[in-house]
Design a protein around this motif. Structure first.
Motif, PDB file in Angstrom:
ATOM      1  N   GLN A   1     -33.638  10.327 -19.361  1.00  0.00           N
ATOM      2  CA  GLN A   1     -34.873  10.077 -19.985  1.00  0.00           C
ATOM      3  C   GLN A   1     -35.699   8.673 -19.637  1.00  0.00           C
ATOM      4  O   GLN A   1     -36.764   8.795 -19.513  1.00  0.00           O
ATOM      5  N   ALA A   2     -34.540   7.568 -20.095  1.00  0.00           N
ATOM      6  CA  ALA A   2     -35.284   6.240 -19.668  1.00  0.00           C
ATOM      7  C   ALA A   2     -35.699   6.156 -18.256  1.00  0.00           C
ATOM      8  O   ALA A   2     -36.879   5.512 -18.129  1.00  0.00           O
ATOM      9  N   LEU A   3     -35.083   6.980 -17.417  1.00  0.00           N
ATOM     10  CA  LEU A   3     -35.556   6.847 -15.972  1.00  0.00           C
ATOM     11  C   LEU A   3     -36.591   7.986 -15.602  1.00  0.00           C
ATOM     12  O   LEU A   3     -37.021   8.281 -14.521  1.00  0.00           O
ATOM     13  N   GLY A   4     -37.283   8.720 -16.663  1.00  0.00           N
ATOM     14  CA  GLY A   4     -38.038   9.748 -16.389  1.00  0.00           C
ATOM     15  C   GLY A   4     -37.429  11.040 -15.685  1.00  0.00           C
ATOM     16  O   GLY A   4     -38.135  12.064 -15.221  1.00  0.00           O
ATOM     17  N   ILE A   5     -36.372  11.241 -16.015  1.00  0.00           N
ATOM     18  CA  ILE A   5     -35.280  12.314 -15.256  1.00  0.00           C
ATOM     19  C   ILE A   5     -34.901  13.525 -16.344  1.00  0.00           C
ATOM     20  O   ILE A   5     -34.309  12.847 -17.474  1.00  0.00           O
ATOM     21  N   PRO A   6     -35.567  14.505 -16.224  1.00  0.00           N
ATOM     22  CA  PRO A   6     -35.205  15.632 -17.341  1.00  0.00           C
ATOM     23  C   PRO A   6     -33.571  15.962 -16.882  1.00  0.00           C
ATOM     24  O   PRO A   6     -33.064  15.790 -15.980  1.00  0.00           O
ATOM     25  N   SER A   7     -32.842  16.366 -17.987  1.00  0.00           N
ATOM     26  CA  SER A   7     -31.683  16.598 -18.067  1.00  0.00           C
ATOM     27  C   SER A   7     -31.208  17.776 -18.713  1.00  0.00           C
ATOM     28  O   SER A   7     -31.996  18.050 -19.818  1.00  0.00           O
ATOM     29  N   ALA A   8     -30.192  18.581 -18.423  1.00  0.00           N
ATOM     30  CA  ALA A   8     -29.720  19.842 -19.448  1.00  0.00           C
ATOM     31  C   ALA A   8     -28.036  19.999 -19.047  1.00  0.00           C
ATOM     32  O   ALA A   8     -27.716  19.337 -18.169  1.00  0.00           O
ATOM     33  N   SER A   9     -27.424  20.424 -19.732  1.00  0.00           N
ATOM     34  CA  SER A   9     -25.983  20.667 -19.426  1.00  0.00           C
ATOM     35  C   SER A   9     -25.847  22.218 -19.655  1.00  0.00           C
ATOM     36  O   SER A   9     -25.816  22.753 -20.702  1.00  0.00           O
ATOM     37  N   PHE A  10     -24.797  22.469 -18.694  1.00  0.00           N
ATOM     38  CA  PHE A  10     -23.862  23.721 -18.970  1.00  0.00           C
ATOM     39  C   PHE A  10     -22.540  23.620 -18.183  1.00  0.00           C
ATOM     40  O   PHE A  10     -22.418  22.321 -17.599  1.00  0.00           O
ATOM     41  N   GLY A  11     -21.199  24.180 -18.679  1.00  0.00           N
ATOM     42  CA  GLY A  11     -20.042  24.030 -18.006  1.00  0.00           C
ATOM     43  C   GLY A  11     -19.140  24.948 -18.297  1.00  0.00           C
ATOM     44  O   GLY A  11     -19.359  26.197 -18.734  1.00  0.00           O
ATOM     45  N   VAL A  12     -18.031  24.615 -18.162  1.00  0.00           N
ATOM     46  CA  VAL A  12     -16.650  25.510 -17.947  1.00  0.00           C
ATOM     47  C   VAL A  12     -15.869  25.639 -19.221  1.00  0.00           C
ATOM     48  O   VAL A  12     -14.792  26.209 -19.345  1.00  0.00           O
ATOM     49  N   GLY A  13     -16.294  24.878 -20.232  1.00  0.00           N
ATOM     50  CA  GLY A  13     -15.500  24.983 -21.702  1.00  0.00           C
ATOM     51  C   GLY A  13     -15.829  26.167 -22.308  1.00  0.00           C
ATOM     52  O   GLY A  13     -16.829  27.049 -22.052  1.00  0.00           O
ATOM     53  N   ASN A  14     -14.971  26.646 -23.283  1.00  0.00           N
ATOM     54  CA  ASN A  14     -15.214  27.874 -24.315  1.00  0.00           C
ATOM     55  C   ASN A  14     -15.261  27.096 -25.873  1.00  0.00           C
ATOM     56  O   ASN A  14     -15.180  26.040 -25.891  1.00  0.00           O
ATOM     57  N   ALA A  15     -15.296  28.318 -26.688  1.00  0.00           N
ATOM     58  CA  ALA A  15     -15.583  27.908 -28.173  1.00  0.00           C
ATOM     59  C   ALA A  15     -14.281  27.264 -28.855  1.00  0.00           C
ATOM     60  O   ALA A  15     -14.534  26.353 -29.764  1.00  0.00           O
TER      61      ALA A  15
END
Lengths: 459, 459
Positions: free
Chosen positions: A403-417
């Protein structure tokens, strides 16, 4: 095109699992300085031998960032932030199989760091490898930013970002973590909370005294207790003036997002061994508090005699470690100053504050192209819409890098509950790992298409 | 007659020092079960070989009480309460010479237990030995009550007193401890404070959690902090209803005693490395608080991560050890109940209380014959009037052994202002030790005379 890459992934499944298993054998515990160089070299070799591309070490003053940039067919750039360091394996006794001897049981791969964060790191490299088998050139530019100090507070990252802001820039950054709900739904997180971690200390005599002196000598534990009591009330309201003032207003789309976000209350309580949430919160209020509100948490408190039985001492000092999880708009520096002023105002000038770390909160808008693309590929791979959370309640250096560089970000991945991050028997599902590779590969395709469409519309 | 016994003491000086040195070589640490039997046998042999008298072991279920009763020429009985157990020697590194290798430097004898309480125990036996050399029969009946569990809370003493109340009875009991002011003035203490030692515990989840959960899961450290805050305010006022209700009114003679009691503020602060007392108290107010007021002291507090650096945990539990030093009139049991009720009233039903120990306070009247006799012999031996304190701010099983049986008690002894009880380099002055023998011997003479005079007046 998508079906081609999915086929390649299925064909290379065993190899991709082997890549991960071999990586997890390296005990790259940054806090203890173990296996760090080996982990760096392992990743570098994957880049050179398997992805046939170069990588460079960005020196940080601590463990290096391994960086690689691969050109693509379109203008857009996607970046992946991951880390090659892991948490220590303590308590060792509670592991069913040794932490650094990866073991497959019931479709799950067990190893320290497999969920946090080696599974995601390798999945994303495997995704690029698979795309390379389909087309010589990637659909878009891809950057890998692999840190080695995430588990010790990313201490050198801000300076690195200052120095290499150009190099690290992208149209969207896929963040390091990602989990599934107990029902298997993929979670998509659009941000992280910030952090101010401080230690308060009250001091008295130069050594612990006989407690008969308690009638005439000040007790630093009491000082600390009284000071802490002024910080938060029993309704969980933080009492530091101005603490809530700068919190960014929740947008309509964020409210909607929170409403559709599902928090499995029963499963969460069961996992924690509890029968109620804080203040008996439920439903909407519970979610609001968890996602949108800052915390003031005592991580630890210590003073005087804490062993078995009774010892009559007047302690020489007392300390408390406190983490404030912050939300967008809150400035850790401003809050640190407000805390000092608050303590002084209440007559606690004697209590010192040591700042251990701070992080600014980050939250991307649900309307971002990256988020739209991640949502779409999650649906395609997992068969159902992701459970989107405006931000996770945890913290990471997302703001400084994105965000400080104006880049949007989001997260998904391989983990479980029940991936047991930072805990014994850390694990991921093998199928989730393969899905993670697929989601990353398809995201690179889909994000490039959506970005190109956007650009053509602007024109 | 007095001059005769003083002469004997001077003549036998070296032997009496040797008795003490040999006793101090025995590491009779009750808390660790070391050297306890050896210490018992050492004392028994002194009785049989040197004092030519028998002694018996009163079994307690723990370490025995060594008891000896020696008949005298008059009806009256004086008893001496001492203990043969000592504190552990930690921290070992800070001892200039080993704790259990007694060493003489600059006129002082250094050894663990030499001040607390072996110096006093042996001085009192030496006093009887010296009197025996002057007259075959002692001036009055003398009883020795030597406990082996004082440093671990005298856990078995109340039951023993129940069983042997007759055997333990006397006209006055000389208590175990005694010190000199920095200027060399002998202190005479007429009592001790009582005690209620409890541990409060708050619990949350079954294990420490990631602190990202702090937004929705209760933190037991916060619960404990809020609960503690209700117990005492910043003006040091205990807020438990009824806490002060039963305090025995201070008599006029006690007020006078407090006024004449000298507390060397400067020396005390210097010793403690501080520049002010609690609440900036001085003079009369300081003395009143120290001697006549109860305390509520946090001996220790503990919860969550207390190691180096920062760790973001939500602790599973938190506990605090609290000692209340009580004054005459206060009943530990009643206060324990009031504490429970107070916590419940404030919504802290979830916080458990474990009682570690309790003692009732004790204070003898300055008018007591024993006190008069002790004052007189102190003047004769030390050349000036003692500094009398209505009670010390410390605690001991005085009430159960004395006041509960109707026995007045008071205390003087061989310690000095920097005897380092319970600390490294514990010591007594050799001259103070010899004076201690003289005071004990002369007390047996003087107390018998005064008791006889009283009886004849009553007749």
């Amino acid at each position: 095109m998508s079906s081609d890459v999915l086929k390649v992934i299925e064909e290379n499944k065993e190899m991709y699992i082997r890549w991960l298993v071999d990586f997890c054998k390296i005990p790259s515990v940054a806090a203890q300085g173990r296996g760090m160089d080996e982990a760096v070299r392992y990743v570098e070799e994957l880049f050179s031998k398997e992805l046939k591309t170069s990588s460079e070490r960005l020196e940080t003053g601590g463990y290096p960032v391994v960086f690689s940039e691969m050109p693509g067919a379109s203008d857009g750039t996607v970046s992946f932030y991951n880390h090659y360091d892991v948490q220590p394996e303590d308590p060792v006794d509670l592991w069913e199989t040794p932490a650094f001897e990866p073991n497959v049981r019931n479709g799950k791969l067990y190893a320290r760091g497999v969920a946090d964060n080696k599974g995601n790191l390798i999945a994303r490299m495997a995704a690029v490898h698979a795309l390379q088998q389909v087309n010589k050139q990637l659909p878009m530019n891809v950057k890998f930013i692999f840190e080695g100090e995430e588990e010790i507070g990313s201490v050198h990252l801000p300076d690195l970002v200052d120095k290499y802001s150009e190099k690290l820039s992208s149209d969207g950054c896929v963040w390091e973590f990602g989990y599934r709900d107990p029902d298997g739904t993929v979670q998509l997180s659009l941000g992280v909370k910030g952090m101010l971690y401080v230690e308060l200390e009250a001091t008295g005599a130069t050594t612990d005294l006989h407690s008969a002196n308690a009638s005439i000598i000040e007790n630093p534990v009491w000082r600390l207790v009284w000071a802490l009591n002024t910080l938060k009330d029993e309704r969980e309201r933080v009492l530091i003036p101005g603490f809530y003032d700068d919190i960014q207003e929740i947008t309509e789309s964020e409210v909607e997002l929170l409403e559709s976000y599902r928090l499995d209350e029963k499963a969460t309580l069961e996992t924690l061994g509890l029968d109620r949430f804080l203040l008996d919160l439920k439903g909407k209020e519970l979610k609001h508090k968890h996602i949108f509100e800052p915390t003031c948490n005592i991580c630890g408190i210590d003073g005087g005699y804490t062993g078995e039985g009774s010892k009559t001492v007047l302690p020489a000092k007392a300390k408390a470690k406190i983490d404030f999880r912050l939300v967008p708009g809150q400035d850790p520096k401003k809050i640190l100053n407000a805390l000092r002023e608050h303590l002084d105002q209440h007559g606690f000038e004697d209590i010192t504050i040591h700042e251990w770390s701070s992080e600014v909160a980050a939250r991307s808008k649900p309307e971002e192209t990256l988020v739209q693309a991640m949502t779409s590929v999650t649906e395609k791979v997992s068969g159902k819409a992701p459970n989107i959370v405006p931000n996770t309640p945890g913290t990471g250096p997302m703001h400084v890098l994105c965000q400080a560089l104006g880049i949007p970000s989001a997260s998904f991945g391989v983990g479980n509950a029940t991936s047991n991050n930072h805990a014994p028997n850390e694990n991921i599902g093998i199928d989730d790992y393969i899905d993670g590779i697929k989601m990353a590969a398809m995201l690179i395709e889909e994000f490039s298409v959506r970005l190109s469409e956007e650009k053509s519309m602007v024109r």
